[in-house]
Design an enzyme around this catalytic site. Structure first.
Site, short mmCIF file in Angstrom:
data_model
loop_
_atom_site.label_atom_id
_atom_site.label_comp_id
_atom_site.label_asym_id
_atom_site.label_seq_id
_atom_site.Cartn_x
_atom_site.Cartn_y
_atom_site.Cartn_z
N TYR A 33 0.83 -1.20 0.00
CA TYR A 33 0.00 0.00 0.00
C TYR A 33 0.86 1.24 0.00
CZ TYR A 33 0.89 0.77 5.02
OH TYR A 33 1.50 1.03 6.22
N ARG A 52 8.18 4.22 -4.52
CA ARG A 52 8.22 3.24 -3.43
C ARG A 52 7.18 2.15 -3.66
NH1 ARG A 52 7.62 5.31 2.70
NH2 ARG A 52 5.45 5.53 2.02
N ARG A 100 -7.44 -20.36 -2.40
CA ARG A 100 -6.46 -20.20 -1.32
C ARG A 100 -5.35 -21.26 -1.39
NH1 ARG A 100 -4.91 -21.42 3.69
NH2 ARG A 100 -4.31 -19.66 5.03
N HIS A 102 -0.88 -21.06 -0.50
CA HIS A 102 0.16 -20.09 -0.13
C HIS A 102 1.00 -19.63 -1.32
CE1 HIS A 102 -1.00 -21.49 3.77
NE2 HIS A 102 -0.13 -20.70 4.39
N LYS A 148 6.56 -1.89 1.86
CA LYS A 148 5.37 -1.33 2.52
C LYS A 148 4.20 -2.29 2.36
CE LYS A 148 3.10 3.15 3.18
NZ LYS A 148 3.16 3.17 4.63
N GLU A 181 12.24 2.30 14.39
CA GLU A 181 11.28 3.33 13.98
C GLU A 181 10.01 3.13 14.77
OE1 GLU A 181 9.88 2.74 9.91
OE2 GLU A 181 10.07 0.57 10.12
N LEU A 206 11.04 1.16 7.25
CA LEU A 206 10.44 1.69 6.04
C LEU A 206 11.05 3.07 5.82
CD1 LEU A 206 8.16 1.13 3.90
CD2 LEU A 206 6.95 2.94 5.10
N1 PMP Z 1 7.61 3.68 9.11
C1 PMP Z 1 6.49 2.93 9.05
C2 PMP Z 1 6.50 1.56 9.62
C3 PMP Z 1 5.33 3.46 8.46
O1 PMP Z 1 4.21 2.72 8.38
C4 PMP Z 1 5.35 4.78 7.97
C5 PMP Z 1 4.10 5.39 7.39
N2 PMP Z 1 3.86 4.95 6.10
C6 PMP Z 1 6.55 5.51 8.04
C7 PMP Z 1 7.66 4.92 8.62
C8 PMP Z 1 6.64 6.91 7.49
O2 PMP Z 1 6.59 6.88 6.10
P1 PMP Z 1 6.04 8.11 5.26
O3 PMP Z 1 6.86 9.30 5.65
O4 PMP Z 1 6.25 7.71 3.85
O5 PMP Z 1 4.61 8.27 5.64
#
Ligand code: PMP
Length: 288
Positions: A33, A52, A100, A102, A148, A181, A206
């Site tokens: 997403y 991305r 379904r 995997h 993501k 993070e 991410l």
């Molecule tokens: N880390 C994670 C795990 C996230 O889900 C997000 C939000 N998408 C971010 C960092 C920040 O990313 P962005 O600045 O692209 O929203």
């Protein structure tokens, strides 16, 4: 007009929008997403978000469901239909519908695309005046946090733990006791010598689009920056802390677990970076 969503080629009332029960996103979280912020009616950093998205898809060997140009058109059409000037466009792509099993379906499936929009209110004055609290917890996610993916259970559990502790976010800690993070935001600190520090981007986090935009702005403004791991201990002793994301922009963090950060007020440099980031968003114009 009721809020509209876009589902596999059709605009449909948001409340009735649905996907098939054997969508692999629903059954296996086999999808990705993006959340593209909309500010002043403009999609912020649309290109890096789509870069991305395409990268996440490539890593999972899922095809783009339509051209990039078409994705951009649909985003704008949804914004128009939903009268969106501040909020997000959400896009989700899964491997599609198949019995379904995997492994990837042997008969290639059409990837499924869902796009929605959501209005966002301005950030609360209280959060900006007081800053927000984060808690810390173990990072129990997988080794491809750079994708993501819609597989977000550890993030869901972390954010729930934060909410139960009256906190805005949960900062996750890896096996070396470094902060990776937040559950939906990148983590930053400012040291006593005014160095801005955020973890380097690899498969452990991410790489936020807001993070990347802010890195550029920090460089342009001439602030000192280090992209490196930082420990929980270093974060607790930091002068300032903040998070970045498409929904938080730059949000000051003034408490980590039960300890105030610095003097317990939003940091000066943090608020300067927030202003700089908002000025950057205000400077954006519709492409073309
Ligand atoms: N880390 C994670 C795990 C996230 O889900 C997000 C939000 N998408 C971010 C960092 C920040 O990313 P962005 O600045 O692209 O929203």
């Amino acid at each position: 007009m009721p809020r509209q969503a876009y589902v596999n080629g059709r605009y449909t009332p948001h409340n009735d929008a649905a996907v098939h029960i054997e969508d692999r996103g629903y059954q296996f979280a086999d999808g990705v997403y993006e959340v593209v912020p909309v500010y002043n009616g403009i999609l912020v950093d649309e290109e890096p978000h789509l870069d991305r998205l395409e990268r996440s898809l490539r890593e999972l060997q899922i095809e783009m469901p339509m051209s990039r140009a078409a994705m951009k058109l649909v985003s704008r059409e949804l914004m128009r239909r939903n009268n969106l000037s501040r909020g997000f466009v959400y896009m989700q792509i899964t491997r599609g519908v198949a019995p379904r099993d995997h492994k990837f379906p042997t008969k290639p499936t059409a990837p499924a695309l869902v796009m929605t929009t959501r209005q966002m209110k301005p950030h609360s004055a209280e959060a900006l005046e007081k800053g927000v609290k984060v808690i810390t917890l173990r990072d129990i996610r997988w080794e491809r946090c750079d994708i993501k993916s819609v597989s977000l259970l550890p993030n869901v559990l972390g954010k729930q733990a934060a909410a139960e502790a009256g906190a805005y976010e949960a900062w996750q800690i890896d096996d070396e006791d470094n902060i990776t993070e937040g559950t939906s935001a990148n983590a930053w600190i400012v040291t006593d010598s005014d160095t801005v520090v955020t973890r380097h981007a690899n498969n452990g986090i991410l790489n936020g689009i807001t993070r990347m935009a802010l890195l550029d702005l920090i460089e342009k403004e001439g602030f000192t920056l280090e992209e490196r791991p930082f420990s929980v201990e270093e974060a607790r002793a930091a002068r300032e802390a903040f998070v970045t994301s498409s929904s938080s922009f730059v949000m000051p963090v003034t408490q980590i677990d039960d300890k105030p950060v610095g003097n317990g007020h939003p940091g000066l440099l943090t608020m300067k970076l927030r202003e700089t980031y908002i000025a950057y968003m205000n400077s954006l114009k519709e492409a073309g």
